[in-house]
Design a protein around this motif. Sequence first.
Motif, PDB file in Angstrom:
ATOM      1  N   GLN A 194       0.828  -1.213   0.000  1.00 36.38           N
ATOM      2  CA  GLN A 194       0.000   0.000   0.000  1.00 36.38           C
ATOM      3  C   GLN A 194       0.859   1.259   0.000  1.00 36.38           C
ATOM      4  O   GLN A 194       1.971   1.267   0.489  1.00 36.38           O
ATOM      5  CB  GLN A 194      -0.920  -0.003   1.225  1.00 36.38           C
ATOM      6  CG  GLN A 194      -2.163  -0.857   1.033  1.00 36.38           C
ATOM      7  CD  GLN A 194      -3.141  -0.274   0.059  1.00 36.38           C
ATOM      8  OE1 GLN A 194      -3.168   0.924  -0.164  1.00 36.38           O
ATOM      9  NE2 GLN A 194      -3.937  -1.104  -0.566  1.00 36.38           N
TER      10      GLN A 194
ATOM     11  N   THR B  64      -1.916   6.591   1.755  1.00 32.44           N
ATOM     12  CA  THR B  64      -3.239   6.013   2.039  1.00 32.44           C
ATOM     13  C   THR B  64      -3.689   6.151   3.481  1.00 32.44           C
ATOM     14  O   THR B  64      -4.870   6.271   3.735  1.00 32.44           O
ATOM     15  CB  THR B  64      -3.284   4.520   1.674  1.00 32.44           C
ATOM     16  OG1 THR B  64      -2.037   3.960   2.024  1.00 32.44           O
ATOM     17  CG2 THR B  64      -3.600   4.309   0.229  1.00 32.44           C
TER      18      THR B  64
ATOM     19  N   GLU C 284      -6.619   8.852   8.328  1.00 31.07           N
ATOM     20  CA  GLU C 284      -6.794   8.568   9.758  1.00 31.07           C
ATOM     21  C   GLU C 284      -6.216   9.702  10.589  1.00 31.07           C
ATOM     22  O   GLU C 284      -5.471  10.531  10.092  1.00 31.07           O
ATOM     23  CB  GLU C 284      -6.101   7.242  10.087  1.00 31.07           C
ATOM     24  CG  GLU C 284      -6.770   6.083   9.378  1.00 31.07           C
ATOM     25  CD  GLU C 284      -6.162   4.741   9.728  1.00 31.07           C
ATOM     26  OE1 GLU C 284      -5.038   4.707  10.251  1.00 31.07           O
ATOM     27  OE2 GLU C 284      -6.814   3.735   9.455  1.00 31.07           O
TER      28      GLU C 284
ATOM     29  N   ARG D  36     -12.910   2.798  14.010  1.00 29.56           N
ATOM     30  CA  ARG D  36     -12.289   4.097  13.767  1.00 29.56           C
ATOM     31  C   ARG D  36     -13.072   5.192  14.487  1.00 29.56           C
ATOM     32  O   ARG D  36     -12.511   6.034  15.186  1.00 29.56           O
ATOM     33  CB  ARG D  36     -12.356   4.415  12.265  1.00 29.56           C
ATOM     34  CG  ARG D  36     -11.116   4.514  11.438  1.00 29.56           C
ATOM     35  CD  ARG D  36     -10.135   5.591  11.700  1.00 29.56           C
ATOM     36  NE  ARG D  36     -10.555   6.976  11.730  1.00 29.56           N
ATOM     37  CZ  ARG D  36     -10.607   7.785  10.682  1.00 29.56           C
ATOM     38  NH1 ARG D  36     -10.339   7.350   9.481  1.00 29.56           N
ATOM     39  NH2 ARG D  36     -10.927   9.038  10.831  1.00 29.56           N
TER      40      ARG D  36
ATOM     41  N   TYR E  94      -8.136   1.597  17.284  1.00 29.54           N
ATOM     42  CA  TYR E  94      -7.528   1.757  15.958  1.00 29.54           C
ATOM     43  C   TYR E  94      -6.927   0.436  15.469  1.00 29.54           C
ATOM     44  O   TYR E  94      -6.929   0.147  14.283  1.00 29.54           O
ATOM     45  CB  TYR E  94      -6.451   2.851  15.979  1.00 29.54           C
ATOM     46  CG  TYR E  94      -6.919   4.163  15.381  1.00 29.54           C
ATOM     47  CD1 TYR E  94      -7.865   4.944  16.021  1.00 29.54           C
ATOM     48  CD2 TYR E  94      -6.412   4.613  14.160  1.00 29.54           C
ATOM     49  CE1 TYR E  94      -8.295   6.145  15.479  1.00 29.54           C
ATOM     50  CE2 TYR E  94      -6.833   5.813  13.606  1.00 29.54           C
ATOM     51  CZ  TYR E  94      -7.769   6.583  14.263  1.00 29.54           C
ATOM     52  OH  TYR E  94      -8.191   7.759  13.706  1.00 29.54           O
TER      53      TYR E  94
ATOM     54  N   ASN F 141      -9.616  -1.322  13.989  1.00 27.82           N
ATOM     55  CA  ASN F 141      -9.871  -0.640  12.715  1.00 27.82           C
ATOM     56  C   ASN F 141      -8.910  -1.122  11.624  1.00 27.82           C
ATOM     57  O   ASN F 141      -9.310  -1.343  10.478  1.00 27.82           O
ATOM     58  CB  ASN F 141      -9.746   0.873  12.954  1.00 27.82           C
ATOM     59  CG  ASN F 141      -9.347   1.658  11.715  1.00 27.82           C
ATOM     60  OD1 ASN F 141     -10.069   1.676  10.716  1.00 27.82           O
ATOM     61  ND2 ASN F 141      -8.199   2.299  11.765  1.00 27.82           N
ATOM     62  N   TRP F 142      -7.639  -1.315  11.990  1.00 27.71           N
ATOM     63  CA  TRP F 142      -6.667  -1.748  10.975  1.00 27.71           C
ATOM     64  C   TRP F 142      -6.908  -3.186  10.543  1.00 27.71           C
ATOM     65  O   TRP F 142      -6.677  -3.542   9.388  1.00 27.71           O
ATOM     66  CB  TRP F 142      -5.240  -1.535  11.489  1.00 27.71           C
ATOM     67  CG  TRP F 142      -4.864  -0.085  11.564  1.00 27.71           C
ATOM     68  CD1 TRP F 142      -5.159   0.884  10.633  1.00 27.71           C
ATOM     69  CD2 TRP F 142      -4.165   0.586  12.616  1.00 27.71           C
ATOM     70  NE1 TRP F 142      -4.680   2.099  11.062  1.00 27.71           N
ATOM     71  CE2 TRP F 142      -4.059   1.948  12.253  1.00 27.71           C
ATOM     72  CE3 TRP F 142      -3.604   0.162  13.811  1.00 27.71           C
ATOM     73  CZ2 TRP F 142      -3.428   2.890  13.060  1.00 27.71           C
ATOM     74  CZ3 TRP F 142      -2.963   1.100  14.620  1.00 27.71           C
ATOM     75  CH2 TRP F 142      -2.881   2.449  14.247  1.00 27.71           C
TER      76      TRP F 142
ATOM     77  N   ARG G  25      -9.785  -2.871   8.186  1.00 29.95           N
ATOM     78  CA  ARG G  25      -9.375  -2.306   6.895  1.00 29.95           C
ATOM     79  C   ARG G  25      -8.551  -3.295   6.077  1.00 29.95           C
ATOM     80  O   ARG G  25      -8.582  -3.265   4.846  1.00 29.95           O
ATOM     81  CB  ARG G  25      -8.584  -1.000   7.110  1.00 29.95           C
ATOM     82  CG  ARG G  25      -9.433   0.125   7.647  1.00 29.95           C
ATOM     83  CD  ARG G  25      -8.704   1.453   7.621  1.00 29.95           C
ATOM     84  NE  ARG G  25      -8.595   1.958   6.255  1.00 29.95           N
ATOM     85  CZ  ARG G  25      -8.098   3.163   5.946  1.00 29.95           C
ATOM     86  NH1 ARG G  25      -7.687   3.964   6.902  1.00 29.95           N
ATOM     87  NH2 ARG G  25      -8.026   3.558   4.705  1.00 29.95           N
TER      88      ARG G  25
ATOM     89  N   PHE H 120      -6.201  -2.709   3.038  1.00 30.89           N
ATOM     90  CA  PHE H 120      -5.320  -1.628   3.455  1.00 30.89           C
ATOM     91  C   PHE H 120      -4.398  -2.117   4.564  1.00 30.89           C
ATOM     92  O   PHE H 120      -4.841  -2.744   5.520  1.00 30.89           O
ATOM     93  CB  PHE H 120      -6.157  -0.445   3.948  1.00 30.89           C
ATOM     94  CG  PHE H 120      -5.371   0.578   4.713  1.00 30.89           C
ATOM     95  CD1 PHE H 120      -4.654   1.565   4.047  1.00 30.89           C
ATOM     96  CD2 PHE H 120      -5.351   0.564   6.106  1.00 30.89           C
ATOM     97  CE1 PHE H 120      -3.919   2.497   4.761  1.00 30.89           C
ATOM     98  CE2 PHE H 120      -4.618   1.500   6.817  1.00 30.89           C
ATOM     99  CZ  PHE H 120      -3.907   2.473   6.137  1.00 30.89           C
TER     100      PHE H 120
END
Lengths: 10, 212
Positions: free
Chosen positions: A1, A5, A9, B5, B162, B165-166, B169, B175
């Motif tokens: 990535q 990107t 956040e 998030r 978070y 969240n990762w 993602r 991601f």
Amino acid sequence: QHATTGKDEL
Amino acid sequence: MNIFRLTGDLAHLTAIIILLLKIWKTRSCSGISGKSQILFTVVYITRYLDLFTNYISAYNTLMKIIFVVSSLATVFLIYFKFKATYDRNHDTFRMEFLIIPSIILALLIRHEFTVMEVLWTFSIYLEAVAILPQLFLVSKTGEAETITSHYLFALGSYRGLYLLNWIWRYYFENFLDWISIVAGFVQTVLYCDFFYLYVTRVLHGRKLRLPA
């Protein structure tokens, strides 16, 4: 990535 | 944006508001590390320089501005307005021990060797350890006010959320940013000892006191 990107956040 | 998030951001925002209100209402910043607050201010300023270069969303811009402004306000309250109540004798952690390694690591391990990218990476590494002066202060005095414990819990939860969240993602958006993930993991781990005390003591109505 790509480097830019994650920048949506905080 | 996913639920982790959003709740992470809200936990972060809650932490900042709790801290400002605590200082403002009690007219005192005792038990709060001014050094951690300076480090957080450095983190936000170096990370959110992209406010000037790219627009992501109104939410993103607003939150970034809130974080920068509120951290500056917190530092102002500690070092100027209520400086008589600042625990400087206990707030003795050396900031350069955190700042210098973060700079070196950001120069070595980053996605791109550009000013903005290195500063962003530096902010990620510094944020991971910026709470150490605060945890050091708590361990030195052996206790924390309940409101300070709530602040630390909200602030610690934010990066933990978070992490979820990762994971989200990675599965749903493919991601993956190892720099954020590893630093976020380190950041969350630093709070584990505190989380344990928070759950076993503060949530049972007792003050946070470290075991002797």
